[in-house]
Structures are given as C-alpha cells and as structure tokens.
Design a protein around this motif. Structure first.
Motif, PDB file in Angstrom:
ATOM      1  N   GLY A   1       3.376   7.486   6.730  1.00  0.00           N
ATOM      2  CA  GLY A   1       2.132   7.304   5.891  1.00  0.00           C
ATOM      3  C   GLY A   1       1.552   5.871   5.557  1.00  0.00           C
ATOM      4  N   GLU A   2       2.598   5.274   4.996  1.00  0.00           N
ATOM      5  CA  GLU A   2       2.436   3.785   4.607  1.00  0.00           C
ATOM      6  C   GLU A   2       2.071   3.011   5.565  1.00  0.00           C
ATOM      7  OE1 GLU A   2       4.186   5.873   2.954  1.00  0.00           O
ATOM      8  OE2 GLU A   2       3.591   5.630   0.859  1.00  0.00           O
ATOM      9  N   GLN A   3       2.685   3.228   6.919  1.00  0.00           N
ATOM     10  CA  GLN A   3       2.274   2.487   8.197  1.00  0.00           C
ATOM     11  C   GLN A   3       0.949   2.514   8.623  1.00  0.00           C
ATOM     12  OE1 GLN A   3       5.443   2.382  10.944  1.00  0.00           O
ATOM     13  NE2 GLN A   3       4.291   1.616  12.345  1.00  0.00           N
TER      14      GLN A   3
ATOM     15  N   GLY B   1      11.855   7.131  -3.203  1.00  0.00           N
ATOM     16  CA  GLY B   1      11.428   8.146  -3.956  1.00  0.00           C
ATOM     17  C   GLY B   1      10.093   8.353  -4.295  1.00  0.00           C
ATOM     18  N   ARG B   2       9.412   9.486  -4.661  1.00  0.00           N
ATOM     19  CA  ARG B   2       8.029   9.556  -4.695  1.00  0.00           C
ATOM     20  C   ARG B   2       7.500   8.492  -5.913  1.00  0.00           C
ATOM     21  NH1 ARG B   2       5.500  13.933  -2.779  1.00  0.00           N
ATOM     22  NH2 ARG B   2       3.848  12.579  -2.536  1.00  0.00           N
ATOM     23  N   GLY B   3       6.419   8.142  -5.429  1.00  0.00           N
ATOM     24  CA  GLY B   3       5.864   7.033  -6.397  1.00  0.00           C
ATOM     25  C   GLY B   3       6.548   5.615  -6.316  1.00  0.00           C
ATOM     26  N   GLY B   4       7.367   5.596  -5.255  1.00  0.00           N
ATOM     27  CA  GLY B   4       8.089   4.151  -5.062  1.00  0.00           C
ATOM     28  C   GLY B   4       7.408   3.118  -4.519  1.00  0.00           C
ATOM     29  N   SER B   5       6.142   3.162  -4.332  1.00  0.00           N
ATOM     30  CA  SER B   5       5.245   1.956  -3.970  1.00  0.00           C
ATOM     31  C   SER B   5       5.094   0.935  -4.978  1.00  0.00           C
ATOM     32  CB  SER B   5       3.890   2.278  -3.373  1.00  0.00           C
ATOM     33  OG  SER B   5       4.147   3.084  -2.180  1.00  0.00           O
ATOM     34  N   ASP B   6       5.059   1.515  -6.225  1.00  0.00           N
ATOM     35  CA  ASP B   6       4.930   0.463  -7.260  1.00  0.00           C
ATOM     36  C   ASP B   6       6.149  -0.442  -7.237  1.00  0.00           C
ATOM     37  OD1 ASP B   6       2.741   2.111  -8.082  1.00  0.00           O
ATOM     38  OD2 ASP B   6       3.914   3.464  -9.355  1.00  0.00           O
TER      39      ASP B   6
ATOM     40  N   THR C   1      -1.337  12.133   2.030  1.00  0.00           N
ATOM     41  CA  THR C   1      -0.746  12.187   3.050  1.00  0.00           C
ATOM     42  C   THR C   1       0.732  12.627   2.885  1.00  0.00           C
ATOM     43  OG1 THR C   1      -2.207  10.380   3.876  1.00  0.00           O
ATOM     44  CG2 THR C   1      -0.089  10.514   5.146  1.00  0.00           C
ATOM     45  N   THR C   2       1.650  12.067   1.926  1.00  0.00           N
ATOM     46  CA  THR C   2       2.887  12.456   1.667  1.00  0.00           C
ATOM     47  C   THR C   2       3.296  13.703   1.728  1.00  0.00           C
ATOM     48  OG1 THR C   2       3.005  10.118   1.011  1.00  0.00           O
ATOM     49  CG2 THR C   2       4.880  11.477   0.533  1.00  0.00           C
ATOM     50  N   ASP C   3       2.503  14.508   0.793  1.00  0.00           N
ATOM     51  CA  ASP C   3       2.414  15.768   0.625  1.00  0.00           C
ATOM     52  C   ASP C   3       2.250  16.575   2.058  1.00  0.00           C
ATOM     53  OD1 ASP C   3       3.088  15.705  -2.098  1.00  0.00           O
ATOM     54  OD2 ASP C   3       0.897  15.584  -2.541  1.00  0.00           O
TER      55      ASP C   3
ATOM     56  N   GLY D   1       4.513   0.219   1.373  1.00  0.00           N
ATOM     57  CA  GLY D   1       5.234   0.428   0.041  1.00  0.00           C
ATOM     58  C   GLY D   1       6.068   1.577   0.388  1.00  0.00           C
ATOM     59  N   PHE D   2       7.016   1.787  -0.818  1.00  0.00           N
ATOM     60  CA  PHE D   2       7.854   3.207  -0.565  1.00  0.00           C
ATOM     61  C   PHE D   2       8.967   2.971   0.315  1.00  0.00           C
ATOM     62  CE2 PHE D   2       7.343   7.947   1.134  1.00  0.00           C
ATOM     63  CZ  PHE D   2       8.060   8.186  -0.081  1.00  0.00           C
ATOM     64  N   GLN D   3       9.299   2.048   0.898  1.00  0.00           N
ATOM     65  CA  GLN D   3      10.338   2.112   1.899  1.00  0.00           C
ATOM     66  C   GLN D   3      11.365   0.974   2.105  1.00  0.00           C
ATOM     67  OE1 GLN D   3       7.895   2.043   6.016  1.00  0.00           O
ATOM     68  NE2 GLN D   3       6.858   3.178   4.474  1.00  0.00           N
TER      69      GLN D   3
ATOM     70  N   LEU E   1       0.709  -1.136   0.039  1.00  0.00           N
ATOM     71  CA  LEU E   1      -0.052  -0.157  -0.095  1.00  0.00           C
ATOM     72  C   LEU E   1       0.836   1.239   0.000  1.00  0.00           C
ATOM     73  CD1 LEU E   1      -2.805  -0.758   2.729  1.00  0.00           C
ATOM     74  CD2 LEU E   1      -2.876  -1.287   0.381  1.00  0.00           C
ATOM     75  N   SER E   2       0.284   2.337  -0.547  1.00  0.00           N
ATOM     76  CA  SER E   2       0.799   3.865  -0.316  1.00  0.00           C
ATOM     77  C   SER E   2       0.088   4.452   0.724  1.00  0.00           C
ATOM     78  CB  SER E   2       0.431   4.598  -1.791  1.00  0.00           C
ATOM     79  OG  SER E   2       1.074   4.060  -3.039  1.00  0.00           O
ATOM     80  N   ALA E   3       0.528   5.519   0.971  1.00  0.00           N
ATOM     81  CA  ALA E   3       0.030   6.480   2.009  1.00  0.00           C
ATOM     82  C   ALA E   3      -1.208   6.814   1.549  1.00  0.00           C
ATOM     83  CB  ALA E   3       0.864   7.417   2.275  1.00  0.00           C
ATOM     84  N   GLN E   4      -2.249   7.288   2.400  1.00  0.00           N
ATOM     85  CA  GLN E   4      -3.716   7.402   2.184  1.00  0.00           C
ATOM     86  C   GLN E   4      -3.578   8.783   1.217  1.00  0.00           C
ATOM     87  OE1 GLN E   4      -5.505   6.976   6.353  1.00  0.00           O
ATOM     88  NE2 GLN E   4      -7.028   6.319   4.812  1.00  0.00           N
TER      89      GLN E   4
END
Ligand code: ASP
Ligand code: MG
Length: 403
Positions: A73-75, A149-154, A46-48, A135-137, A40-43
């Motif tokens: 955010g992802e947590q 990096g931004r969008g990194g959850s993919d 949230t990241t912004d 995701g993302f981390q 999952l990404s942050a809701q």
C-alpha cells in the motif's frame, strides 16, 4: 539549510487530486530552500482493503505474508507522489523502507524500528532530491518486510526525523490538530495550540487516534520537534513539545477507547508468583495488558482482571486455557463490550479534585464505573461500551463548559 520531515496520512493521499495537493505542499517547502524527507501512508482505505482481500483467500494467513501484502500500500503512494513531483519538474526519488535500511525487529504486524541507515537517504539529499519513503514498514535481520502496527507511518516519520536530526517533523492529516476530545462526539471540542509529549502519549495510548503512540514515545526520547497539521487547510496545527504554556483548564483532553476487552481469571491460588506466571505467559505471546486489578476471591483464592486489545482476546483465552493446569484458576470470564474513557493533563496530580470532578460528571450522567486506573497525568475508567460516548460528552462538558 534545514531538514524537514513531512508525513502525510492515508486520507491526504487518497486520490490523484490529493496527491497533487500533497506534492504542492512538498514543493513549496523544498523551494523555500529546505531539504525535504517525505513519509507516506497507503492511500485512503487501501490497508483495510488489502486485509479484506487476504481474508477472502485465507482468514488465518501468516503474519509474514500479511506484512508482505500490506507493505504494498505504501509503495503505491510513494511512487505516485514521486510521479506528481516529477511532473512538476522537481528532483525526487521514492524508496521503500528496505531500500533505505529501516531495520526492525521480526515481530510481523507489530515490529519495532531498531536502527536506520542514513547513507542512502543522505546521498539523495546531497543530490538535492526530495526523498519519499514508505511509512509503516521495516526490514528484519533475514531481509523480510515487516510492518509497524496500524497507524505506524507516524512512527516511521518520527524515527526518520530523529535519525536525521530534522529541525521539524510535520504530521499532515485530515484534521487540523489535536482536540480536547473527538469532535465527532463533542461538537464544541477545542483545538489545542500545544500539548506536552507526556499528555500526547497518554492521549494516543488511550485511544485518541491522531498519532501512533510509539511515534510520540520516540519524539519524546529524541526531542523531535513535532507538529500535527492539516493537509487540506492552511492554518496552524498543534505543536507537541516538552513543556507548554500552562492553560487555565487543568486537563488537556478526554480520550476513549472501545477496542479493548476485559478478561477475568477467577479463582486463582493466593500464592506468590501467580501474577508473574499469568503476565509472563501473555507477554511471551506479545499480548499487551493494560489495566490490571487483583481482588480477593473466596476461600484463599484471588481473581485477576485485566484488559487487552480485542484482537488479542481469542489468543489470550487459548493461551490461558492451555496452561490451566499450571496456573490453576477456576474459570475465565471475558467481556468484549467494554470501553475506557480517560482524562489526561500534565497538571492533574497537583490539582486535587480533578478525579472527583470526573467521577461527579459520570455520577450525574448515571453511568456506572467498573474499574479505575490512574497514572501521574491520567485517570481512566472502564465502562459498558454503550456508555462510552455519553461519558465523553458528560466529562468534556464538566471540564470545558463550566469554566
Ligand atoms: N497504512 C497503514 C494503516 O492504515 C499505516 C498508516 O497509515 O500509518 O494502518
Ligand atoms: Mg494515522
């Protein structure tokens, strides 16, 4: 039994209702008898929002502390999603990347995944639990949390799919697939049924924001069966694969990128090693350079012009100016108001006239080209930022309306 990785982006989990919707999709896949690994990404924003919070306190916060903050955010998302699945009576567990062992480099805010430990997740899957991972981390060698990096959850999702040899990696988002261009700019943009890894990679790195480009690199390298689908509507998405059915049109899409800046080093010495010194310096500062052009200047000097991400501009100028004596250039010219428009297609280089057709569209629209850059399957032009959307429309119309 097959393992399916399902990644849901920020808009797909933005509130309680959307999280329940996502839990429904996961549950269905699980109840069909599959192992399910969720990323999952942050809701929502949230990241912004977290970035804005940091700026209120310290606009020059260290990247390490930024990662510490942004990773929360992802947590939140994974815990909430697990709660939704729990309420449906489904066995599940949420895990942060450090608990899994998603090992990354230490480049805070732009870390790369080095290796993924499979033991913990496998043990949970063996217990028939749905596993939900942030995701993302990642986590670096010192045990510090990093972000990709931004969008990194993919990228997290594809890396997990590769590590577990998943039969499918689905990227759920709020659009229903990959389009020939941004539908917000061109209303008759078409959805692609399928696209090759190479085309997707070029589109992603040229600013099409559907997939993080490193995720496509990984998918290609490990032959991950990738699919971009909507979490809001049930319909087929876009499959990303090695080869696709040849389509009538010879380009896959038109991408734009307005996040770039152009830097020109004017009056460099015309000696061997100058380009090496300049780009070595930038790479040591992790500044990615894209289009590069060298031209002859006056009196045995040369100019080197290149593009970088806007966010790196200040640092690039500082670094270059600090080394002005060693590099011996006359001055720097920087321009933030530029943009890049690209056409991408696997058949591009074997079809002569494709580039000419793109230039013709720009000519007819009265748009001036500043720089041109090509790869085997891409042609990019640099333009004034204010011409970008018009260029996308003109080029898209030329390739997709006149056929
Ligand atoms: N939440 C992160 C971002 O907004 C990562 C992601 O969504 O992929 O960039
Ligand atoms: Mg994304």
């Amino acid at each position: 039994m097959s393992l399916i990785v399902q990644k849901f982006g920020g808009s797909s989990v933005k509130d309680a209702q959307r999280i329940r919707n996502v839990a429904g999709i996961i549950a269905e896949t699980y109840l069909e008898g599959n192992d399910v690994l969720v990323v999952l990404s942050a809701q929502g924003d949230t990241t912004d929002d977290l970035i804005a919070k940091a700026e209120e306190i310290n606009p020059h916060a260290s990247k390490r502390e930024m990662d510490m903050l942004l990773s929360t955010g992802e947590q939140i998302s994974v815990a909430l999603c697990a709660m939704a699945l729990e309420s449906m009576g489904l066995p599940c567990i949420s895990l942060a990347a450090w608990q899994v062992g998603i090992h990354s480099t230490s480049v805070h805010s732009d870390a790369r995944i080095r290796k993924i430990d499979t033991e913990r997740i496998q043990a949970e899957l063996d217990q028939h639990r749905i596993v939900i991972v942030t995701g993302f981390q990642g986590v670096d060698r010192s045990g510090d949390v990093t972000t990709l990096g931004r969008g990194g959850s993919d990228t997290s999702a594809v890396a997990l799919a590769a590590a577990f040899r998943a039969s499918l990696c689905q990227i759920y988002t709020d659009v229903d697939g990959v389009y020939t261009t941004d539908p917000r700019i061109v209303s008759n943009a078409r959805k692609l049924e399928e696209i090759t890894y190479d085309e997707m990679l070029e589109l992603a790195s040229q600013g099409a924001q559907v997939l993080h480009n490193r995720s496509v690199e990984l998918a290609k390298k490990f032959r991950v069966n990738l699919e971009v689908v909507s979490s809001l509507e049930r319909k087929p998405g876009t499959k990303v694969k090695e080869v696709t059915k040849v389509e009538k049109t010879n380009i896959a899409g038109v991408a734009k990128d307005t996040s770039i800046a152009r830097v020109a080093l004017v009056g460099l010495q015309h000696n061997p090693g100058v380009a090496f010194q300049v780009f070595d310096l930038l790479s040591k500062h992790n500044i990615n350079v894209d289009v590069i052009l060298q031209s002859i200047g006056r009196e045995d000097t040369k100019d080197i012009t290149f593009t970088i991400h806007k966010k790196d501009l200040e640092e690039a100028e500082d670094v270059l100016n600090e080394h002005k004596d060693a590099l011996r250039f006359d001055h720097i010219e920087a321009d933030e108001h530029i943009g890049k428009v690209s056409i991408v297609g696997a058949g591009l280089m074997s079809n002569c006239g494709v580039a000419a057709k793109m230039f013709e569209a720009l000519y007819e629209a009265g748009i001036n080209i500043q720089m041109i850059n090509t790869s085997e399957i891409r042609v990019s032009v640099l333009l004034d930022e204010e011409d970008v959307n018009r260029a996308v429309k003109a080029i898209h119309a030329k390739f997709f309306d006149e056929t």
